[in-house]
Motif scaffolding. Structure first.
Motif, short mmCIF file in Angstrom:
data_model
loop_
_atom_site.label_atom_id
_atom_site.label_comp_id
_atom_site.label_asym_id
_atom_site.label_seq_id
_atom_site.Cartn_x
_atom_site.Cartn_y
_atom_site.Cartn_z
N PHE A 102 0.83 -1.20 0.00
CA PHE A 102 0.00 0.00 0.00
C PHE A 102 0.87 1.26 0.00
CE2 PHE A 102 -2.15 3.38 2.39
CZ PHE A 102 -3.25 3.59 1.57
N GLY A 103 1.88 1.28 0.85
CA GLY A 103 2.77 2.43 0.91
C GLY A 103 3.52 2.66 -0.39
N GLN A 104 4.01 1.59 -0.98
CA GLN A 104 4.75 1.72 -2.25
C GLN A 104 3.85 2.24 -3.36
OE1 GLN A 104 7.65 1.94 -1.46
NE2 GLN A 104 8.80 0.11 -1.99
N ARG A 105 2.65 1.73 -3.42
CA ARG A 105 1.71 2.18 -4.46
C ARG A 105 1.32 3.64 -4.23
NH1 ARG A 105 0.88 -0.56 -9.05
NH2 ARG A 105 -1.13 0.45 -9.09
N LEU A 106 1.10 4.02 -2.99
CA LEU A 106 0.74 5.40 -2.69
C LEU A 106 1.87 6.36 -3.05
CD1 LEU A 106 -1.69 6.92 -1.52
CD2 LEU A 106 -0.55 6.84 0.69
N ALA A 107 3.11 5.91 -2.83
CA ALA A 107 4.27 6.72 -3.17
C ALA A 107 4.61 6.65 -4.67
CB ALA A 107 5.48 6.27 -2.35
N LYS A 108 3.82 5.89 -5.39
CA LYS A 108 4.03 5.69 -6.84
C LYS A 108 5.39 5.06 -7.15
CE LYS A 108 0.69 8.96 -8.25
NZ LYS A 108 0.19 10.19 -8.19
N ASP A 109 5.84 4.21 -6.22
CA ASP A 109 7.08 3.45 -6.42
C ASP A 109 6.68 2.07 -6.94
OD1 ASP A 109 9.46 2.09 -6.38
OD2 ASP A 109 9.87 2.44 -4.25
N TYR A 110 6.43 2.00 -8.24
CA TYR A 110 5.90 0.77 -8.83
C TYR A 110 6.94 -0.34 -8.88
CZ TYR A 110 2.17 4.01 -9.86
OH TYR A 110 1.18 4.95 -9.73
#
Length: 131
Positions: A102-110
């Motif tokens: 969730f955090g990675q997706r929110l930070a747009k770190d795909y």
């Protein structure tokens, strides 16, 4: 020793998860400031930036619980041929990975999100095996 061989797949995945989560949680404990600094920068453009210390603590706690439950589950499986604790450890590992995803997706770190998916696959497979 018979239980180790009869549950080789489960044992190997448990060991994998133990290494992943205990190492990660120990790293967060001993390098709290470095992790916090990295994550504040990582989440600078997200609504999570002000919650970063709390969320890092939450992730630390969930990873530690996952690693300890997997460790206890490995012992329980090897000695008593029971899977209850290992099952809960696998569930906690999945929950921890979903929080990270969730955090990675929110930070747009795909790219980071793809890496977490690689860890999620064996964790979910372990849940399946232990049901």
């Amino acid at each position: 020793m018979e239980n180790l061989a009869s549950h080789a797949t489960e044992n190997l995945i448990l060991i994998f998860l133990i290494i992943v989560f205990l190492q990660s949680s120990i790293d967060k404990v001993f390098d709290w400031k470095g992790n916090l600094s990295f994550l504040k920068d990582h989440f600078a453009d997200t609504p999570l930036v002000d919650l970063t210390p709390f969320l890092l603590g939450t992730v630390l706690l969930s990873e530690m619980v996952a690693g300890l439950l997997c460790s206890a589950g490995l012992f329980q499986l090897a000695v008593f041929n029971e899977t209850d604790i290992a099952f809960y450890g696998a569930i906690m590992a999945c929950i921890s990975l979903l929080m990270l995803l969730f955090g990675q997706r929110l930070a747009k770190d795909y790219e980071g999100a793809k890496t977490i998916a690689v860890y999620f696959i064996p964790a979910v497979f372990l849940v399946f095996l232990l049901q």
